[in-house]
Design a protein around this motif. Structure first.
Motif, PDB file in Angstrom:
ATOM      1  N   ARG A   1       1.060   1.950  -5.591  1.00 31.34           N
ATOM      2  CA  ARG A   1       0.869   1.223  -6.848  1.00 31.34           C
ATOM      3  C   ARG A   1      -0.477   0.517  -6.911  1.00 31.34           C
ATOM      4  O   ARG A   1      -0.894   0.057  -7.976  1.00 31.34           O
ATOM      5  N   GLY A   2      -1.144   0.405  -5.778  1.00 31.82           N
ATOM      6  CA  GLY A   2      -2.452  -0.230  -5.753  1.00 31.82           C
ATOM      7  C   GLY A   2      -2.416  -1.727  -5.993  1.00 31.82           C
ATOM      8  O   GLY A   2      -3.367  -2.295  -6.548  1.00 31.82           O
ATOM      9  N   VAL A   3      -1.333  -2.385  -5.569  1.00 36.19           N
ATOM     10  CA  VAL A   3      -1.206  -3.827  -5.780  1.00 36.19           C
ATOM     11  C   VAL A   3      -1.711  -4.572  -4.550  1.00 36.19           C
ATOM     12  O   VAL A   3      -1.640  -4.068  -3.425  1.00 36.19           O
ATOM     13  N   PRO A   4      -2.227  -5.780  -4.731  1.00 36.44           N
ATOM     14  CA  PRO A   4      -2.815  -6.510  -3.594  1.00 36.44           C
ATOM     15  C   PRO A   4      -1.818  -6.861  -2.497  1.00 36.44           C
ATOM     16  O   PRO A   4      -2.222  -7.036  -1.338  1.00 36.44           O
ATOM     17  N   TRP A   5      -0.532  -6.948  -2.826  1.00 38.22           N
ATOM     18  CA  TRP A   5       0.461  -7.322  -1.815  1.00 38.22           C
ATOM     19  C   TRP A   5       0.715  -6.209  -0.810  1.00 38.22           C
ATOM     20  O   TRP A   5       1.357  -6.426   0.214  1.00 38.22           O
ATOM     21  N   ALA A   6       0.169  -5.034  -1.057  1.00 36.87           N
ATOM     22  CA  ALA A   6       0.228  -3.974  -0.050  1.00 36.87           C
ATOM     23  C   ALA A   6      -0.419  -4.440   1.249  1.00 36.87           C
ATOM     24  O   ALA A   6       0.012  -4.053   2.344  1.00 36.87           O
ATOM     25  N   ASP A   7      -1.436  -5.292   1.133  1.00 37.07           N
ATOM     26  CA  ASP A   7      -2.117  -5.783   2.331  1.00 37.07           C
ATOM     27  C   ASP A   7      -1.197  -6.603   3.230  1.00 37.07           C
ATOM     28  O   ASP A   7      -1.396  -6.653   4.444  1.00 37.07           O
ATOM     29  N   VAL A   8      -0.206  -7.274   2.654  1.00 36.75           N
ATOM     30  CA  VAL A   8       0.752  -8.004   3.481  1.00 36.75           C
ATOM     31  C   VAL A   8       1.526  -7.033   4.358  1.00 36.75           C
ATOM     32  O   VAL A   8       1.710  -7.254   5.562  1.00 36.75           O
ATOM     33  N   LEU A   9       1.972  -5.929   3.773  1.00 33.72           N
ATOM     34  CA  LEU A   9       2.733  -4.942   4.541  1.00 33.72           C
ATOM     35  C   LEU A   9       1.850  -4.245   5.561  1.00 33.72           C
ATOM     36  O   LEU A   9       2.290  -3.954   6.685  1.00 33.72           O
ATOM     37  N   VAL A  10       0.607  -3.983   5.207  1.00 34.31           N
ATOM     38  CA  VAL A  10      -0.329  -3.396   6.157  1.00 34.31           C
ATOM     39  C   VAL A  10      -0.484  -4.305   7.368  1.00 34.31           C
ATOM     40  O   VAL A  10      -0.452  -3.853   8.522  1.00 34.31           O
ATOM     41  N   ALA A  11      -0.616  -5.597   7.121  1.00 32.13           N
ATOM     42  CA  ALA A  11      -0.798  -6.559   8.211  1.00 32.13           C
ATOM     43  C   ALA A  11       0.447  -6.673   9.072  1.00 32.13           C
ATOM     44  O   ALA A  11       0.375  -6.677  10.305  1.00 32.13           O
ATOM     45  N   VAL A  12       1.613  -6.771   8.439  1.00 30.91           N
ATOM     46  CA  VAL A  12       2.861  -6.900   9.201  1.00 30.91           C
ATOM     47  C   VAL A  12       3.079  -5.665  10.064  1.00 30.91           C
ATOM     48  O   VAL A  12       3.428  -5.770  11.253  1.00 30.91           O
ATOM     49  N   CYS A  13       2.877  -4.488   9.500  1.00 28.58           N
ATOM     50  CA  CYS A  13       3.062  -3.260  10.271  1.00 28.58           C
ATOM     51  C   CYS A  13       2.065  -3.169  11.422  1.00 28.58           C
ATOM     52  O   CYS A  13       2.363  -2.557  12.453  1.00 28.58           O
TER      53      CYS A  13
END
Length: 247
Positions: free
Chosen positions: A171-183
């Protein structure tokens, strides 16, 4: 120091315990609704993520910068609307770990009770304002109360976490970065987990014609709230299963 992994083949975590707790606390805050309380935390968040390893700190830092820029431009309401559109109305981006494993089925209600019992064993009671499997809740629990117990919950639902990451990236939303960091704080996916992720992407979560209030993603997405079992009924059923059906 590394957190021990139980009920899973041993694998080295890519970050230390202190770094994981700091990263999870930041991720928990950034995954919440971007309101005035979050804005007050932005300076501390900015300083904290700058000290984390790059694979973790950089994506979190991008989201901090995005929210800060929106505030400076007087466009916080735009970010807030995008947050609601992303998480409150889209099942594919639901930030609830058990949803991906169980969908809107009765098994999900029982899984949620297990989450609450994990918190309870650590001396924490979760209120009714949020579901216990919300990723933000699990991350805060791990950061501030019991990292090993929270890590087990996350790893048990690793496939769903990865699917959520992929959905947010898509979806290209900024909160994707949270999941990238957690993973990035977790061990690499093993073969079984990769298979589970591929299956979830292809088939989606299981479903059945049954509601789960108050265990649904959003009231508007629950087709039959009148048929939902109560939390007490679900907990009683879970206890019966754990005792092998003995009364």
């Amino acid at each position: 120091m590394k957190v021990a992994l139980r009920r899973r083949k041993q694998a080295a975590l890519p970050v230390g315990t202190d770094e994981m707790q700091a990263a999870w606390q930041c991720a928990s805050l950034l995954l919440g609704y971007p309101d005035e309380e979050l804005l007050r935390h932005l300076p501390v968040l900015r300083d904290t993520v700058a000290q984390l390893p790059a694979p973790v700190g950089e994506p979190l830092g991008r989201l901090v910068a995005t929210i800060s820029a929106a505030v400076e431009a007087g466009e916080l309401d735009v970010v807030q609307k995008r947050y609601v559109d992303t998480f409150d109305y889209t099942r594919r981006c639901a930030p609830y770990l058990t949803y991906f494993a169980h969908g809107d089925t009765r098994k999900r209600g029982m899984a949620l009770v297990q989450f609450k019992q994990t918190y309870r064993r650590a001396g924490v009671e979760i209120g009714d304002e949020e579901l216990p499997d919300h990723l933000s809740v699990v991350l805060e629990f791990g950061a501030t109360v019991d990292l090993e117990a929270a890590l087990k919950l996350v790893l048990d639902h690793r496939a769903g976490l990865e699917v959520l990451r992929l959905a947010l990236l898509d979806r290209g939303v900024p909160w994707a970065d949270v999941l990238v960091a957690v993973c990035a704080t977790l061990p690499p996916l093993d073969g079984d987990e990769q298979t589970a992720v591929a299956r979830l992407v292809a088939q989606g979560p299981p479903s059945e014609d049954v509601g789960l209030a108050p265990y649904e993603i959003d009231p508007r997405l629950n087709p039959h709230p009148a048929t939902d079992p109560s939390p007490e009924e679900l907990e009683a059923e879970l206890l019966q299963h754990s005792q092998g059906g003995r009364s």
